[in-house]
Scaffold this active site. Structure first.
Site, short mmCIF file in Angstrom:
data_model
loop_
_atom_site.label_atom_id
_atom_site.label_comp_id
_atom_site.label_asym_id
_atom_site.label_seq_id
_atom_site.Cartn_x
_atom_site.Cartn_y
_atom_site.Cartn_z
N CYS A 44 7.26 0.98 -6.20
CA CYS A 44 6.84 -0.15 -4.44
C CYS A 44 7.52 1.30 -4.17
CB CYS A 44 7.28 -0.90 -4.76
SG CYS A 44 6.39 -1.75 -2.89
N GLY B 203 7.89 -6.16 2.55
CA GLY B 203 8.79 -7.34 2.23
C GLY B 203 8.97 -8.24 1.08
N GLU B 204 10.13 -7.94 1.18
CA GLU B 204 9.58 -9.88 0.12
C GLU B 204 9.82 -10.99 1.61
OE1 GLU B 204 9.64 -10.88 -3.11
OE2 GLU B 204 9.98 -12.73 -2.39
N CYS C 128 -3.55 -8.26 4.26
CA CYS C 128 -2.24 -8.04 3.83
C CYS C 128 -0.96 -8.67 4.50
CB CYS C 128 -2.28 -7.32 3.03
SG CYS C 128 -0.97 -7.50 1.81
N SER D 7 3.52 -13.92 -2.06
CA SER D 7 3.39 -13.47 -3.39
C SER D 7 5.65 -12.93 -3.24
CB SER D 7 3.17 -11.98 -3.53
OG SER D 7 3.66 -11.12 -4.28
N GLU E 117 2.65 -2.14 8.89
CA GLU E 117 1.12 -2.38 8.44
C GLU E 117 0.58 -3.45 7.74
OE1 GLU E 117 1.18 2.34 7.37
OE2 GLU E 117 1.61 1.11 5.53
N CYS F 103 12.16 -2.46 -6.53
CA CYS F 103 11.42 -2.45 -7.37
C CYS F 103 10.98 -0.78 -7.60
CB CYS F 103 10.38 -2.71 -6.97
SG CYS F 103 10.48 -4.49 -6.92
N LEU G 10 5.75 -10.20 -11.57
CA LEU G 10 6.15 -9.85 -12.96
C LEU G 10 6.68 -8.47 -13.66
CD1 LEU G 10 7.90 -12.04 -14.88
CD2 LEU G 10 5.61 -12.22 -15.89
N HIS G 11 5.45 -8.73 -13.63
CA HIS G 11 5.58 -6.50 -14.07
C HIS G 11 5.94 -6.31 -15.79
CE1 HIS G 11 3.83 -7.04 -10.32
NE2 HIS G 11 5.46 -5.90 -9.77
N CYS H 203 -1.87 -1.69 -2.93
CA CYS H 203 -0.79 -2.15 -2.71
C CYS H 203 0.47 -1.70 -3.13
CB CYS H 203 -1.23 -2.92 -4.63
SG CYS H 203 -2.03 -4.36 -4.48
N CYS I 230 11.85 -3.12 2.35
CA CYS I 230 12.18 -3.79 1.79
C CYS I 230 13.64 -3.22 1.56
CB CYS I 230 11.55 -3.95 0.55
SG CYS I 230 11.33 -5.47 -0.37
N ASN J 118 -0.98 2.17 -8.15
CA ASN J 118 -1.03 2.81 -7.18
C ASN J 118 -0.12 3.84 -6.82
OD1 ASN J 118 -3.86 1.72 -6.21
ND2 ASN J 118 -2.85 -0.57 -5.77
N1 SAH Z 1 7.96 -8.40 -2.26
C1 SAH Z 1 6.80 -9.16 -2.98
C2 SAH Z 1 5.46 -8.53 -2.55
C3 SAH Z 1 5.06 -6.92 -1.31
S1 SAH Z 1 4.60 -6.47 -3.01
C4 SAH Z 1 6.44 -8.99 -4.39
O1 SAH Z 1 7.37 -8.39 -4.57
O2 SAH Z 1 5.32 -9.52 -4.77
C5 SAH Z 1 3.58 -7.02 -3.11
C6 SAH Z 1 2.39 -6.80 -5.06
O3 SAH Z 1 1.74 -5.45 -4.94
C7 SAH Z 1 3.69 -7.29 -6.21
O4 SAH Z 1 3.32 -7.71 -6.87
C8 SAH Z 1 4.28 -5.46 -6.43
O5 SAH Z 1 4.29 -5.85 -7.51
C9 SAH Z 1 2.33 -4.52 -6.01
N2 SAH Z 1 3.25 -3.86 -6.04
C10 SAH Z 1 3.39 -2.59 -5.20
N3 SAH Z 1 3.52 -1.20 -5.76
C11 SAH Z 1 2.56 -1.46 -6.39
C12 SAH Z 1 1.92 0.37 -5.95
N4 SAH Z 1 2.56 1.18 -6.46
N5 SAH Z 1 1.04 -0.16 -6.84
C13 SAH Z 1 0.18 -1.75 -6.97
N6 SAH Z 1 1.42 -2.41 -6.81
C14 SAH Z 1 1.94 -2.15 -6.86
#
Ligand code: SAH
Length: 391
Positions: free
Chosen positions: A146, A192-193, A132, A224, A119, A143, A247-248, A367, A139, A324
């Protein structure tokens, strides 16, 4: 969330796609010119006895004019066109679905040659249009918040499949918006990463920056990452783009749970890598620290203070992302009031903070909601072990 919002427009383009995929499927051995950076295309042409400047012409036709038929390349000699036709092609992923949200966001579902789907999302704003882009099918990282992670991992995308997303979006948006520059920014924040598909992502980003291709400035192309430290060190040497870091959490115990790669590259190691990445850069340049706001998990006052402490010496700005939700997730989004309080603590500690506006929710394009259709070949553990060795 109104997933079936009445103002949602969905274009199913299956029929056209089927026929074109059938005809193209007969020639899988052809070299896809979307895989080449300018430099690689030049080498390729020179090896075939062509003049180097032909590469510039072709790159412009492919990425500026979004042409995929050699016959349209009017300033290229007939002889070269027909020899290219025989052995090469310009093949982007196929558009299966194009959804437009009520807020102007687009989400494309793209089918790859092996049947996997990815997507890509377009977010228009007053002064910019952000695309995006995905870097992998699924992936390999896990995480917990996600939805892409829930799909498992299939494979890395090729350069053609990564830059092909920009190509497809540009080709759709150019006539729709009447603007040749509808896409002003690209963020590698889709599925993906990106740092675990290093070479292909770097080549695709070279095309994004290339004046003869998409011509975006380095400040408008953002990668990212969840924090693959050795690859982050390599990135600086390869290409100059902006960086965002997922970071989170401001402490390892929590980050280990949310972003499991933290066990391998903990916060201290990551922050040292961030400092190395920023060494010698202009004072105004900053790493965007992404922080997803999870109700009751990482959003307390204490968490905010920990985050401020972690970032105190890092040239950074914080991007708070309201979580989200997706089916079967255990998390909830923090309340607006909580997000505001969290932001105020960070601001009082001297940090620059923005709260990300959630877009495209009605089409699951926000996201972390990107899932595509992944043929999961996970073996996540083995893949993980391998990439760690490679990076
Ligand atoms: N793998 C990479 C890029 C993909 S995620 C990374 O980790 O940065 C892109 C962004 O969306 C990241 O900051 C991720 O943490 C965030 N993200 C992932 N799942 C999400 C969700 N359910 N709600 C909001 N942001 C989310």
């Amino acid at each position: 969330m109104s997933k079936h919002n009445t103002s949602e427009k969905i274009k199913q383009i299956d029929v056209k796609v089927e026929s074109s995929s059938a005809s193209k499927a007969k020639t899988p051995q052809k070299i896809n010119l979307l895989d080449f950076t300018s430099k690689k295309l030049k080498d390729f042409l020179v090896e075939r006895g062509e003049k180097a400047f032909r590469a510039t012409q072709l790159i412009k036709w492919i990425h500026q004019a979004c042409v995929d038929d050699f016959d349209d390349m009017t300033n290229v000699s007939k002889a070269l066109r027909s020899s290219l036709q025989e052995t090469t092609e310009i093949r982007a992923p196929e558009v299966i679905q194009d959804q437009a949200s009520s807020d102007g966001t687009h989400k494309w579902l793209l089918r790859l040659a092996d049947g996997n789907c990815i997507e890509t999302v377009y977010i228009p704003e007053k002064d910019r249009g952000t695309l995006c882009v995905s870097s992998q099918v699924g992936c390999a990282l896990d995480c917990t918040f996600c939805s892409t992670a829930r799909q498992g991992f299939s494979r890395n995308l090729t350069v053609a499949e990564i830059i092909g997303q920009v190509w497809v979006a540009k080709r759709t948006l150019q006539p729709e918006t009447g603007r040749s520059r509808a896409i002003t920014n690209v963020v590698m924040m889709g599925m993906g990463e990106p740092l675990l598909n290093f070479n292909n992502v770097v080549d695709a980003m070279k095309l994004m920056l290339d004046d003869n291709a998409y011509g975006l400035s380095k400040r408008r192309v953002t990668l990212s990452t969840s924090g693959v430290v050795p690859a982050l060190d390599r990135l600086r040497d390869e290409i100059d783009v902006s960086l965002a870091l997922s970071l989170h959490a401001g402490n390892d115990q929590l980050r280990d749970k949310l972003v499991p790669i933290n066990k391998k590259y903990p916060i201290k190691v990551l922050m040292e890598a961030c400092l190395r990445f920023m060494e010698g850069k202009a004072a105004r340049e900053r790493i965007t620290m992404e922080y997803v706001m999870l109700d009751g998990v990482n959003d307390s006052d204490q968490h905010a203070r920990e985050l401020a402490f972690t970032l105190k010496n890092i040239p950074s700005k914080v991007n708070l992302i309201p979580f989200n939700p997706f089916p079967e997730t255990r998390y909830k989004r923090s309340s607006n009031k909580r997000i505001e309080k969290f932001r105020d603590i960070l601001t009082a500690a001297g940090l620059i903070v923005m709260t990300r506006k959630t877009r495209g929710e009605d089409i699951d394009a926000a996201c972390g909601q990107l899932a595509g259709k992944v043929n999961d070949r996970s073996r996540r553990e083995t893949h993980f072990a391998r990439i760690e060795k490679e990076t």
